[in-house]
Design an enzyme around this catalytic site. Structure first.
Site, PDB file in Angstrom:
ATOM      1  N   ARG A 110       5.474  10.476  -7.810  1.00 57.62           N
ATOM      2  CA  ARG A 110       4.822  11.782  -8.017  1.00 57.62           C
ATOM      3  C   ARG A 110       5.129  12.744  -6.881  1.00 57.62           C
ATOM      4  NH1 ARG A 110      -1.519   9.981  -7.093  1.00 57.62           N
ATOM      5  NH2 ARG A 110      -1.217   9.208  -4.984  1.00 57.62           N
ATOM      6  N   CYS A 123       3.286 -12.096  -2.060  1.00 53.21           N
ATOM      7  CA  CYS A 123       4.265 -12.203  -0.968  1.00 53.21           C
ATOM      8  C   CYS A 123       5.280 -13.341  -1.134  1.00 53.21           C
ATOM      9  CB  CYS A 123       3.566 -12.435   0.371  1.00 53.21           C
ATOM     10  SG  CYS A 123       1.899 -11.820   0.477  1.00 53.21           S
ATOM     11  N   HIS A 155      23.628 -10.421  23.094  1.00 55.81           N
ATOM     12  CA  HIS A 155      24.812  -9.791  22.531  1.00 55.81           C
ATOM     13  C   HIS A 155      25.682 -10.796  21.794  1.00 55.81           C
ATOM     14  CE1 HIS A 155      27.802  -6.638  22.294  1.00 55.81           C
ATOM     15  NE2 HIS A 155      28.720  -7.495  22.726  1.00 55.81           N
ATOM     16  N   LYS A 208       7.605 -13.039  -4.211  1.00 60.64           N
ATOM     17  CA  LYS A 208       8.385 -11.819  -3.948  1.00 60.64           C
ATOM     18  C   LYS A 208       9.523 -12.104  -2.982  1.00 60.64           C
ATOM     19  CE  LYS A 208       7.730  -9.626  -0.560  1.00 60.64           C
ATOM     20  NZ  LYS A 208       6.643  -8.702  -0.318  1.00 60.64           N
ATOM     21  N   TYR A 234       4.824  -0.189  -1.213  1.00 61.04           N
ATOM     22  CA  TYR A 234       5.392  -1.505  -0.939  1.00 61.04           C
ATOM     23  C   TYR A 234       5.939  -2.152  -2.216  1.00 61.04           C
ATOM     24  CZ  TYR A 234       3.121  -2.232   3.693  1.00 61.04           C
ATOM     25  OH  TYR A 234       2.734  -2.185   4.997  1.00 61.04           O
ATOM     26  N   ILE A 235       5.075  -2.263  -3.237  1.00 60.88           N
ATOM     27  CA  ILE A 235       5.450  -3.081  -4.399  1.00 60.88           C
ATOM     28  C   ILE A 235       6.540  -2.399  -5.224  1.00 60.88           C
ATOM     29  CG2 ILE A 235       4.584  -4.109  -6.553  1.00 60.88           C
ATOM     30  CD1 ILE A 235       1.904  -4.559  -5.145  1.00 60.88           C
ATOM     31  N   GLU A 286       9.894  -2.602  -3.292  1.00 66.81           N
ATOM     32  CA  GLU A 286      10.467  -3.955  -3.172  1.00 66.81           C
ATOM     33  C   GLU A 286      11.057  -4.407  -4.507  1.00 66.81           C
ATOM     34  OE1 GLU A 286       7.922  -5.726   0.592  1.00 66.81           O
ATOM     35  OE2 GLU A 286       7.253  -6.266  -1.420  1.00 66.81           O
ATOM     36  N   GLU A 297      19.617  -5.937  20.110  1.00 68.60           N
ATOM     37  CA  GLU A 297      19.874  -5.489  21.489  1.00 68.60           C
ATOM     38  C   GLU A 297      19.723  -3.976  21.634  1.00 68.60           C
ATOM     39  OE1 GLU A 297      24.090  -5.736  22.934  1.00 68.60           O
ATOM     40  OE2 GLU A 297      24.474  -6.450  20.906  1.00 68.60           O
ATOM     41  N   CYS A 305      -1.191 -13.732  -2.653  1.00 74.99           N
ATOM     42  CA  CYS A 305      -0.016 -13.888  -1.788  1.00 74.99           C
ATOM     43  C   CYS A 305       0.839 -15.069  -2.219  1.00 74.99           C
ATOM     44  CB  CYS A 305      -0.460 -14.050  -0.336  1.00 74.99           C
ATOM     45  SG  CYS A 305       0.919 -14.373   0.761  1.00 74.99           S
TER      46      CYS A 305
HETATM   47  P1  NDP Z   1       0.857   1.392  -2.157  1.00 79.13           P
HETATM   48  O1  NDP Z   1      -0.448   1.947  -1.774  1.00 79.13           O
HETATM   49  O2  NDP Z   1       1.767   0.833  -1.118  1.00 79.13           O
HETATM   50  O3  NDP Z   1       1.685   2.525  -2.944  1.00 79.13           O
HETATM   51  C1  NDP Z   1       1.165   3.116  -4.099  1.00 79.13           C
HETATM   52  C2  NDP Z   1       2.196   4.025  -4.712  1.00 79.13           C
HETATM   53  O4  NDP Z   1       1.709   4.473  -5.970  1.00 79.13           O
HETATM   54  C3  NDP Z   1       2.492   5.270  -3.901  1.00 79.13           C
HETATM   55  O5  NDP Z   1       3.845   5.604  -4.058  1.00 79.13           O
HETATM   56  C4  NDP Z   1       1.589   6.314  -4.549  1.00 79.13           C
HETATM   57  O6  NDP Z   1       2.116   7.613  -4.475  1.00 79.13           O
HETATM   58  C5  NDP Z   1       1.636   5.895  -5.993  1.00 79.13           C
HETATM   59  N1  NDP Z   1       0.425   6.239  -6.733  1.00 79.13           N
HETATM   60  C6  NDP Z   1      -0.854   5.977  -6.416  1.00 79.13           C
HETATM   61  N2  NDP Z   1      -1.681   6.398  -7.374  1.00 79.13           N
HETATM   62  C7  NDP Z   1      -0.902   6.944  -8.321  1.00 79.13           C
HETATM   63  C8  NDP Z   1      -1.178   7.553  -9.568  1.00 79.13           C
HETATM   64  N3  NDP Z   1      -2.406   7.681 -10.033  1.00 79.13           N
HETATM   65  N4  NDP Z   1      -0.125   8.023 -10.293  1.00 79.13           N
HETATM   66  C9  NDP Z   1       1.135   7.895  -9.840  1.00 79.13           C
HETATM   67  N5  NDP Z   1       1.452   7.310  -8.674  1.00 79.13           N
HETATM   68  C10 NDP Z   1       0.444   6.852  -7.933  1.00 79.13           C
HETATM   69  O7  NDP Z   1       0.539   0.323  -3.302  1.00 79.13           O
HETATM   70  P2  NDP Z   1       1.362  -0.899  -3.903  1.00 79.13           P
HETATM   71  O8  NDP Z   1       0.827  -1.097  -5.268  1.00 79.13           O
HETATM   72  O9  NDP Z   1       2.834  -0.712  -3.727  1.00 79.13           O
HETATM   73  O10 NDP Z   1       0.936  -2.104  -2.979  1.00 79.13           O
HETATM   74  C11 NDP Z   1      -0.448  -2.418  -2.818  1.00 79.13           C
HETATM   75  C12 NDP Z   1      -0.709  -3.020  -1.467  1.00 79.13           C
HETATM   76  O11 NDP Z   1      -0.247  -4.343  -1.441  1.00 79.13           O
HETATM   77  C13 NDP Z   1       0.007  -2.363  -0.302  1.00 79.13           C
HETATM   78  O12 NDP Z   1      -0.618  -1.209   0.150  1.00 79.13           O
HETATM   79  C14 NDP Z   1      -0.026  -3.460   0.715  1.00 79.13           C
HETATM   80  O13 NDP Z   1      -1.274  -3.461   1.343  1.00 79.13           O
HETATM   81  C15 NDP Z   1       0.117  -4.707  -0.125  1.00 79.13           C
HETATM   82  N6  NDP Z   1       1.518  -5.212  -0.137  1.00 79.13           N
HETATM   83  C16 NDP Z   1       2.144  -5.539   1.029  1.00 79.13           C
HETATM   84  C17 NDP Z   1       3.446  -6.001   1.022  1.00 79.13           C
HETATM   85  C18 NDP Z   1       4.141  -6.343   2.302  1.00 79.13           C
HETATM   86  O14 NDP Z   1       3.471  -6.498   3.328  1.00 79.13           O
HETATM   87  N7  NDP Z   1       5.481  -6.436   2.322  1.00 79.13           N
HETATM   88  C19 NDP Z   1       4.186  -6.178  -0.223  1.00 79.13           C
HETATM   89  C20 NDP Z   1       3.450  -5.786  -1.386  1.00 79.13           C
HETATM   90  C21 NDP Z   1       2.159  -5.332  -1.325  1.00 79.13           C
HETATM   91  P3  NDP Z   1       1.906   8.586  -3.202  1.00 79.13           P
HETATM   92  O15 NDP Z   1       2.860   8.123  -2.174  1.00 79.13           O
HETATM   93  O16 NDP Z   1       2.233   9.917  -3.762  1.00 79.13           O
HETATM   94  O17 NDP Z   1       0.480   8.427  -2.794  1.00 79.13           O
END
Ligand code: NDP
Length: 457
Positions: free
Chosen positions: A201, A48, A442, A51, A180-181, A184, A447, A43
């Protein structure tokens, strides 16, 4: 020579580990904490905090575009990536120092080394080979980026571990993953001027979020100029030689090719529990390698506990901090409590940002609730002069029988700030009538939350 003995050995000095170590030490425990990378964990060092600093940098790009509507005339602006990276580094180093000082002040002995479990009550400090006896061991090793299929050239791709320190701004980037990542970084780098190819995908974004939130953000992706590449996997990455040296040629499974400067894999994170000696010590791991724990964060070995992303419960910093705190109070403070993992608010720092707490409409229906849905989509006041096409969206998911607000979803400026406060209300069991009774502030966007009168469903 007799072995050193401690009450608690913490492996991993991230959010969960540092909190647990400090609180345990404040309860009088002798605590050692080992970290193989940098104190502060994902983080603070490469998650975080940097970021959010980069998101702030990106927002100035929008502000610059929007200022003219308010009468401002500014000269040509230029963005300097290396200045941002250097400023970020300075702040992260400062924060790391604070983390170390606070742990030290609490009496925690800090070791800059990898450490591994050698038994239910013993740990080895890898750099020195020293064995430490510990009454309790806490695994707080976090997670690491998943790398996906082992395609040719995968080593040319980067993850969120590397992106904060790229020497050059990635003018063209391919991002795989729309969680998320991925999102962002897609919005942030696009605002800073990058050509962004976002590979999904499913062709959709933010799996697990409310469907209307997902659609709204998908539309924002398209409006931002990010190029969505739908339903394609990567089959190889090659380094381009010659003039375009440094570029990468990405080939998709359908043969389609894109050339970019960087490829960012953002396809989820995996518990960081490999080669820690856990299984040998009898600690049960699940199929993704997460430490299996009970509600007190205790593993299958009674002297070994685990908190944070290493347990793959709710992978968010504030949750790890709570779990670490509860562990320390329970085991060393004679004040047991458990973390409530329901109703955790979260924000996604897209543009516009998302704040959400409680159930999505789909989850609430699956759970059998009869629902009243209230929602509002509107152009915020600022956009009337700025010319921005952004729209805010707010949605309350209400149980039709009890009137209780089960979920609150906000998209727009300061959604992350608003949702923190909404989470207090939802945690107290607020009803829609409680929202309605609250007099509006307001003129604000928030609101709308207390003025939505018409049921949308
Ligand atoms: P996420 O789980 O949020 O998203 C993963 C993404 O990768 C999805 O779009 C998923 O697709 C895709 N994916 C997964 N496996 C494959 C694969 N084998 N091939 C192609 N695409 C794939 O993971 P992140 O890496 O974005 O973030 C990890 C974690 O970090 C988050 O879940 C969260 O817990 C934490 N985080 C929190 C933040 C915040 O609070 N603002 C900021 C950054 C990270 P599909 O949708 O089709 O499953």
């Amino acid at each position: 020579m007799s072995r050193k003995e401690v009450d608690l050995f913490v492996i991993g000095a991230g959010s969960g580990g540092v909190r647990a170590a400090r609180i345990a030490a404040q309860h009088g425990a002798r605590v050692m904490m080992a970290e193989e990378f940098r104190t502060g964990g994902t983080c603070v060092i490469r998650g975080c905090v940097p970021k959010k600093l980069f998101v702030y940098a990106a927002r100035y790009a929008h502000e610059l575009e929007e200022m003219a509507g308010f009468g401002w005339r500014v000269g040509e602006a230029a963005f300097d990536w290396s200045a941002l990276v250097a400023a970020k580094d300075k702040e992260i180093t400062r924060l790391e120092g604070i983390y170390k000082r606070n742990a030290g002040a609490a009496g925690v002995e800090q070791v800059a080394s990898r450490a591994v479990v050698t038994g239910p009550n013993s740990v080895r400090i890898v750099s020195t080979g020293e064995e430490i006896s510990a009454k309790y061991i806490l695994i707080a090793t976090g997670g690491r980026p998943s790398l996906g299929a082992d395609i040719p050239g995968r080593e040319l791709a980067i993850t969120s571990n590397e992106i904060f320190d790229l020497p050059d701004f990635p003018k063209r980037i391919l991002i795989q993953g729309t969680g998320y990542i991925g999102l962002e970084f897609a919005f942030m780098l696009r605002a800073l001027g990058a050509e962004v190819h976002l590979v999904s995908r499913s062709g959709h974004v933010l799996r697990g979020f409310d469907e209307e939130v997902r659609t709204h953000i998908l539309e924002a992706v398209e409006a931002s100029g990010i190029q969505m590449v739908k339903e394609k996997g990567l089959s190889s990455i090659e380094a381009v030689s010659g003039e375009a040296s440094g570029s990468k040629r990405v080939t998709f499974t359908d043969g389609h090719v894109i050339e970019v400067d960087e490829v960012l894999l953002a396809i989820g994170r995996t518990p960081n529990t490999q080669d820690l000696g856990l299984e040998e010590a009898g600690v049960a791991l699940d199929k993704v390698g997460a430490v299996v724990v009970d509600e007190n964060s205790r593993s299958s070995v009674p002297s070994i506990y685990a908190v944070g992303d290493a347990t793959n419960r709710v992978n968010l910093t504030p949750v790890a901090i709570r779990e670490g705190h509860a562990f320390a109070d329970t085991v060393f403070g004679n004040a047991p409590w458990v973390v409530d993992h329901s109703l955790i608010a979260t924000a996604v720092f897209t543009e516009p940002e998302v704040g959400t707490v409680g159930l999505t409409e789909e989850e609430a229906r699956r759970k059998g609730h009869k629902l009243d849905i209230y929602k509002s989509a509107f152009r915020p006041l600022k956009a009337t002069l700025s010319g921005s096409q952004t729209r805010m969206f707010m949605k309350l998911v209400v149980d039709a029988e009890t009137n209780r607000v089960l979920g609150c979803h906000i998209i727009g400026e300061a959604a992350g700030e608003m949702i923190q406060l909404a989470a207090i209300a939802l945690g107290m069991g607020a009803t829609k009538a409680d929202f309605d009774r609250t007099i509006a502030v307001h003129p604000t966007a928030a609101e709308e939350l207390v003025t939505m009168r018409t049921k949308a469903g």
